[in-house]
Design an enzyme around this catalytic site. Structure first.
Site, PDB file in Angstrom:
ATOM      1  N   HIS A 197      -0.621  -9.677 -11.137  1.00 15.82           N
ATOM      2  CA  HIS A 197       0.962  -8.576 -11.489  1.00 15.82           C
ATOM      3  C   HIS A 197       1.619  -8.307 -10.431  1.00 15.82           C
ATOM      4  CE1 HIS A 197       3.050  -6.234 -14.093  1.00 15.82           C
ATOM      5  NE2 HIS A 197       2.508  -5.729 -13.362  1.00 15.82           N
ATOM      6  N   LYS A 210       8.232  -0.748  -8.698  1.00 16.12           N
ATOM      7  CA  LYS A 210       7.944  -2.385  -7.610  1.00 16.12           C
ATOM      8  C   LYS A 210       8.673  -2.913  -8.089  1.00 16.12           C
ATOM      9  CE  LYS A 210       4.681  -3.662 -10.227  1.00 16.12           C
ATOM     10  NZ  LYS A 210       4.609  -2.515 -11.001  1.00 16.12           N
ATOM     11  N   ASP A 245       7.056  -9.656 -11.651  1.00 13.21           N
ATOM     12  CA  ASP A 245       5.959  -9.518 -12.763  1.00 13.21           C
ATOM     13  C   ASP A 245       4.642 -10.395 -12.929  1.00 13.21           C
ATOM     14  OD1 ASP A 245       5.228  -8.126 -15.061  1.00 13.21           O
ATOM     15  OD2 ASP A 245       5.763  -9.956 -16.186  1.00 13.21           O
ATOM     16  N   ARG A 290      -3.201   7.657   8.534  1.00  9.23           N
ATOM     17  CA  ARG A 290      -1.950   8.291   9.472  1.00  9.23           C
ATOM     18  C   ARG A 290      -1.124   7.684  10.640  1.00  9.23           C
ATOM     19  NH1 ARG A 290      -0.928  14.318   9.731  1.00  9.23           N
ATOM     20  NH2 ARG A 290       0.932  13.583   9.957  1.00  9.23           N
TER      21      ARG A 290
END
Length: 314
Positions: free
Chosen positions: A141, A162, A180, A245
């Protein structure tokens, strides 16, 4: 998607092969091996290590040898071959089919096909096609796009953004591969992604509905398939979670035993996700070619620290 094999009828249709004789299993026979066989040794009555599941191909060399035999010897060659449950026999170069071959095929109810391609060209094309058609396949997916030549699959929970991010990337000139449902096939040691035929070029936007990207934005915005180079996972921002980070270490996930780089992007209002995904794609390409900005920064910091330490010692 072929789960157990490729139908001989589909193979015939793809290559435009001429059907000289339809075997009893013509409509149901499956190709399950990604290799083909030229039965030269078998015509010499050597069947050790012979795998009957492979497609059998004869060309100029085999035909020339068979011409040197008597009719009875040729008939025995084909009778012995057709005793095995082969999917089909293909004659290349448009060569004539021996009467003994056709008679034996009719008697044993085996399929005989013919192609105009040379033996070398046909076998190489057939193996390439079978490697793709029979490759292991899983469905994931997400949204797969081609971004600066990088195959990037955006994943995340439903509603995280998305498709909205994908639309923004498409409007920036990148190309949609699948939305999808992304079908991933392992070919060699690579993952090739594509969309199921029924939903190809379509994308769903909440509040608007389903749109046809190719019709709305043009052919330049879609692509049939792409190698999977990077996974970008979107998730809602979690204040209690630590997010990397610096990015010194690479993170991977495995799909069908293939390691794929993955980055996790926290989502919160104000973040331009399309720009972040673009940067992630470019950064992944740089890393693949051997340059890691985080490691370079760490190296410079270490050099500066070492230089300062030496000055203090002096």
């Amino acid at each position: 998607m072929y789960e157990k094999g490729l139908k001989v009828t589909d193979f015939v249709s793809f290559f435009g092969l001429e059907v000289l004789n339809r075997g009893s299993d013509y409509e149901t026979a499956l190709l399950t091996i990604t290799d083909v066989n030229r039965p030269g040794l078998q015509f010499h009555d050597f069947y050790d290590y012979f795998d009957p599941r492979r497609l059998q191909v004869i060309g100029k060399a085999e035909v020339t040898y068979l011409k040197s035999l008597t009719e009875e010897q040729r008939r025995k060659c084909f009778d012995d071959l057709f005793l095995y449950d082969i999917p089909a026999l293909v004659i290349s170069r448009g060569l004539d089919c021996f009467p003994e071959c056709l008679e034996s095929a009719v008697e044993h109810e085996k399929t005989i096909l013919r192609t105009e391609e040379t033996t070398v060209d046909f076998t190489s094309h057939a193996i390439e096609y079978l490697n793709r058609a029979l490759a292991p396949c899983v469905t994931r997916h997400g949204v797969l796009l081609d971004i600066y030549g990088e195959g990037v699959m955006i994943t995340g929970d439903s509603g995280v953004g998305k498709s909205e991010t994908a639309i923004e990337l498409i409007m920036r000139g990148h190309r949609l591969v699948a939305d999808d449902a992304v079908e991933l096939r392992r070919i060699s040691n690579q993952l090739i992604g594509t969309a199921p035929e029924v939903i190809r070029h379509y994308i769903e936007l909440r509040g608007i509905g389903v749109i046809d990207v190719r019709q709305l934005f043009g052919m330049r915005t879609v692509k049939t398939e792409s190698q999977l180079d990077l996974i970008v996972h979107l998730e809602p921002w979690d204040q209690t979670k630590f997010y990397d980070r610096l990015g010194i270490e690479d993170h991977f996930t495995e799909i069908m035993d293939v390691k794929v780089p993955i980055v996790t992007i926290p989502v919160r209002p104000g973040r331009n996700l399309a720009s972040i995904v673009e940067v992630a794609a470019l950064n992944n390409r740089h890393r693949r070619y051997g340059y890691n900005a985080a490691q370079e920064l760490a190296r410079r910091v270490d050099q500066r620290a070492d230089a300062g330490s030496r000055r203090q010692d002096d």
